[in-house]
Design a protein around this motif. Structure first.
Motif, mmCIF file in Angstrom:
data_model
loop_
_atom_site.group_PDB
_atom_site.id
_atom_site.type_symbol
_atom_site.label_atom_id
_atom_site.label_comp_id
_atom_site.label_asym_id
_atom_site.label_seq_id
_atom_site.Cartn_x
_atom_site.Cartn_y
_atom_site.Cartn_z
ATOM 1 N N LEU A 52 0.826 -1.209 0.000
ATOM 2 C CA LEU A 52 0.000 0.000 0.000
ATOM 3 C C LEU A 52 0.859 1.258 0.000
ATOM 4 O O LEU A 52 0.509 2.259 -0.647
ATOM 5 C CB LEU A 52 -0.929 -0.007 1.213
ATOM 6 C CG LEU A 52 -2.052 -1.049 1.208
ATOM 7 C CD1 LEU A 52 -2.824 -1.002 2.517
ATOM 8 C CD2 LEU A 52 -2.991 -0.828 0.019
ATOM 9 N N ALA A 53 1.984 1.230 0.711
ATOM 10 C CA ALA A 53 2.875 2.388 0.736
ATOM 11 C C ALA A 53 3.479 2.651 -0.643
ATOM 12 O O ALA A 53 3.579 3.803 -1.080
ATOM 13 C CB ALA A 53 3.980 2.169 1.768
ATOM 14 N N VAL A 54 3.868 1.598 -1.344
ATOM 15 C CA VAL A 54 4.441 1.754 -2.679
ATOM 16 C C VAL A 54 3.396 2.300 -3.651
ATOM 17 O O VAL A 54 3.663 3.218 -4.453
ATOM 18 C CB VAL A 54 5.012 0.413 -3.176
ATOM 19 C CG1 VAL A 54 5.447 0.526 -4.633
ATOM 20 C CG2 VAL A 54 6.195 -0.017 -2.320
ATOM 21 N N LEU A 55 2.183 1.769 -3.596
ATOM 22 C CA LEU A 55 1.116 2.261 -4.479
ATOM 23 C C LEU A 55 0.772 3.707 -4.147
ATOM 24 O O LEU A 55 0.462 4.500 -5.043
ATOM 25 C CB LEU A 55 -0.117 1.369 -4.348
ATOM 26 C CG LEU A 55 0.039 -0.067 -4.845
ATOM 27 C CD1 LEU A 55 -1.231 -0.865 -4.568
ATOM 28 C CD2 LEU A 55 0.376 -0.089 -6.324
ATOM 29 N N ASP A 56 0.825 4.068 -2.878
ATOM 30 C CA ASP A 56 0.561 5.449 -2.488
ATOM 31 C C ASP A 56 1.624 6.382 -3.059
ATOM 32 O O ASP A 56 1.315 7.485 -3.525
ATOM 33 C CB ASP A 56 0.527 5.551 -0.963
ATOM 34 C CG ASP A 56 0.241 6.960 -0.479
ATOM 35 O OD1 ASP A 56 -0.798 7.529 -0.861
ATOM 36 O OD2 ASP A 56 1.061 7.502 0.286
ATOM 37 N N ALA A 57 2.893 5.952 -3.032
ATOM 38 C CA ALA A 57 3.965 6.760 -3.603
ATOM 39 C C ALA A 57 3.763 6.946 -5.107
ATOM 40 O O ALA A 57 3.938 8.054 -5.641
ATOM 41 C CB ALA A 57 5.317 6.111 -3.315
ATOM 42 N N ALA A 58 3.394 5.878 -5.802
ATOM 43 C CA ALA A 58 3.172 5.978 -7.251
ATOM 44 C C ALA A 58 2.016 6.922 -7.566
ATOM 45 O O ALA A 58 2.088 7.715 -8.513
ATOM 46 C CB ALA A 58 2.892 4.585 -7.818
ATOM 47 N N ASN A 59 0.946 6.865 -6.767
ATOM 48 C CA ASN A 59 -0.197 7.735 -7.006
ATOM 49 C C ASN A 59 0.161 9.197 -6.745
ATOM 50 O O ASN A 59 -0.255 10.100 -7.492
ATOM 51 C CB ASN A 59 -1.358 7.312 -6.113
ATOM 52 C CG ASN A 59 -2.616 8.103 -6.381
ATOM 53 O OD1 ASN A 59 -3.166 8.089 -7.481
ATOM 54 N ND2 ASN A 59 -3.081 8.833 -5.376
ATOM 55 N N LYS A 60 0.942 9.457 -5.691
ATOM 56 C CA LYS A 60 1.365 10.824 -5.405
ATOM 57 C C LYS A 60 2.236 11.376 -6.532
ATOM 58 O O LYS A 60 2.116 12.558 -6.906
ATOM 59 C CB LYS A 60 2.125 10.878 -4.079
ATOM 60 C CG LYS A 60 1.244 10.712 -2.859
ATOM 61 C CD LYS A 60 2.067 10.772 -1.586
ATOM 62 C CE LYS A 60 1.187 10.648 -0.349
ATOM 63 N NZ LYS A 60 1.993 10.657 0.904
ATOM 64 N N ALA A 61 3.116 10.532 -7.071
ATOM 65 C CA ALA A 61 3.954 10.976 -8.175
ATOM 66 C C ALA A 61 3.105 11.316 -9.399
ATOM 67 O O ALA A 61 3.355 12.311 -10.104
ATOM 68 C CB ALA A 61 4.979 9.898 -8.524
ATOM 69 N N ARG A 62 2.081 10.509 -9.674
ATOM 70 C CA ARG A 62 1.208 10.784 -10.823
ATOM 71 C C ARG A 62 0.475 12.106 -10.641
ATOM 72 O O ARG A 62 0.389 12.922 -11.562
ATOM 73 C CB ARG A 62 0.210 9.638 -10.978
ATOM 74 C CG ARG A 62 -0.783 9.826 -12.125
ATOM 75 C CD ARG A 62 -1.833 8.729 -12.118
ATOM 76 N NE ARG A 62 -2.595 8.721 -10.877
ATOM 77 C CZ ARG A 62 -3.595 9.566 -10.617
ATOM 78 N NH1 ARG A 62 -3.928 10.501 -11.503
ATOM 79 N NH2 ARG A 62 -4.247 9.486 -9.476
ATOM 80 N N VAL A 63 -0.058 12.345 -9.442
ATOM 81 C CA VAL A 63 -0.776 13.595 -9.179
ATOM 82 C C VAL A 63 0.156 14.789 -9.317
ATOM 83 O O VAL A 63 -0.210 15.825 -9.911
ATOM 84 C CB VAL A 63 -1.408 13.544 -7.773
ATOM 85 C CG1 VAL A 63 -2.004 14.895 -7.395
ATOM 86 C CG2 VAL A 63 -2.486 12.468 -7.704
ATOM 87 N N ALA A 64 1.377 14.673 -8.782
ATOM 88 C CA ALA A 64 2.329 15.774 -8.876
ATOM 89 C C ALA A 64 2.719 16.047 -10.322
ATOM 90 O O ALA A 64 2.827 17.206 -10.749
ATOM 91 C CB ALA A 64 3.569 15.454 -8.042
ATOM 92 N N ALA A 65 2.919 14.994 -11.104
ATOM 93 C CA ALA A 65 3.288 15.173 -12.510
ATOM 94 C C ALA A 65 2.158 15.844 -13.289
ATOM 95 O O ALA A 65 2.406 16.731 -14.118
ATOM 96 C CB ALA A 65 3.638 13.837 -13.134
ATOM 97 N N GLU A 66 0.919 15.444 -13.031
ATOM 98 C CA GLU A 66 -0.210 16.066 -13.713
ATOM 99 C C GLU A 66 -0.348 17.534 -13.322
ATOM 100 O O GLU A 66 -0.710 18.373 -14.153
ATOM 101 C CB GLU A 66 -1.491 15.306 -13.388
ATOM 102 C CG GLU A 66 -1.538 13.911 -14.010
ATOM 103 C CD GLU A 66 -2.787 13.146 -13.608
ATOM 104 O OE1 GLU A 66 -3.559 13.672 -12.770
ATOM 105 O OE2 GLU A 66 -2.993 12.030 -14.133
ATOM 106 N N ALA A 67 -0.060 17.873 -12.063
ATOM 107 C CA ALA A 67 -0.114 19.271 -11.635
ATOM 108 C C ALA A 67 0.943 20.101 -12.348
ATOM 109 O O ALA A 67 0.759 21.308 -12.562
ATOM 110 C CB ALA A 67 0.066 19.363 -10.122
ATOM 111 N N LEU A 68 2.058 19.477 -12.714
ATOM 112 C CA LEU A 68 3.119 20.152 -13.452
ATOM 113 C C LEU A 68 2.920 20.051 -14.969
ATOM 114 O O LEU A 68 3.824 20.384 -15.733
ATOM 115 C CB LEU A 68 4.474 19.550 -13.074
ATOM 116 C CG LEU A 68 4.896 19.738 -11.603
ATOM 117 C CD1 LEU A 68 6.135 18.913 -11.302
ATOM 118 C CD2 LEU A 68 5.146 21.213 -11.316
#
Length: 280
Positions: free
Chosen positions: A207-223
């Protein structure tokens, strides 16, 4: 030619040797550079990253992509399936032998009472984890003038510590009742944990790894970009707590009544990872 070289002055001979050595060094250096460079027409192979949450991509070797550093967290809530009860038996007497004998007799009576509840080692395991014997000296009252301390003890105190591991949780309250009735006068602690915490730790880490991947996706989309792949992933920690009730949590009324209510509750296992994702 050789005769002319031998007839030449020694300074000229030395200069000729230096020129030849320098030429050989330059030729060797150029050859080494060409060997290390290899064939200029060959392209380095692409390196693959690990697929984390669908974010994997192929990154050309040698490329330095921009990185998104994120912290991933995962939590799993589980019900404990093991309790550990730590009990104490204390006795005081005028002699060391009498104090030790009283504590040992009570401890044996306690173990026998617990065995009557269940003698199955898969349900209850009993272990003596501490024995102590110490002299008791009189307390010195505060005096205007310092008084010499007495070197003679007024008695002795003996204590035995019994640790009971219970793998059938519904027996925990019965074990405490029997132990108190048999003479246990101290409950050091009651803790709840898991027989095997491996599967729960794995789920929390995933769950921690999937959470990290999701946060990276959200940050990339914001950029206004997109995740290309995983650059690095580090496990920070995976914490498995132990629910513990200490001695201070047991009032005297409960100790004297011999009835201790027990609720196992739940355990929250947490995992944290640090990840760096490439994005464009």
């Amino acid at each position: 030619m050789l005769k002319l070289y031998r007839r030449a002055a020694w300074q000229l001979q030395l200069l000729t040797i230096i020129v030849i050595v320098a030429a050989l060094a330059v030729i060797g250096f150029l050859g080494l550079q060409q060997f290390q460079a290899g064939d200029p027409g060959e392209q380095p192979p692409a390196s693959k990253t690990v697929d984390i949450g669908g974010a994997a991509a192929i990154l050309p070797a040698g490329e330095r992509p921009f990185g998104l550093h994120v912290l991933g967290e995962g939590e799993v809530v589980v019900t404990p399936d093991r309790s550990i009860v730590e009990l104490g038996v204390e006795a005081s007497a005028s002699t060391a032998a009498a104090a030790a004998e009283q504590a040992s007799t009570t401890a044996e009576r306690l173990v026998a009472a617990v065995r009557e509840i269940s003698s199955n080692p898969e349900e209850i395991q009993i272990q003596t984890t501490g024995i102590s014997l110490a002299p008791v000296f009189p307390q010195v009252q505060a005096q205007p003038q310092p008084q010499p301390k007495s070197a003679n003890p007024v008695g002795y105190r003996s204590s035995n510590t019994i640790t009971i591991t219970i793998d059938k949780l519904d027996l925990t309250s019965s074990v405490l009742d029997a132990a108190l009735a048999a003479g246990a006068n101290t409950v050091h602690s009651i803790s709840f944990t898991l027989k095997s915490d491996g599967p729960a730790k794995e789920r929390a880490l995933r769950l921690a790894v999937l959470d990290a991947a999701n946060k990276a996706r959200v940050a990339a989309e914001a950029l206004q970009g997109s995740v290309r792949g995983l650059i690095s992933l580090n496990e920070e920690y995976v914490h498995v707590p132990v629910a513990r009730s200490t001695r201070s949590a047991f009032p005297e009324a409960v100790m004297s009544s011999g009835s201790v209510p027990v609720e196992a509750g739940q355990l929250r296992i947490r995992a944290t990872v640090r990840a760096n994702f490439a994005y464009e």
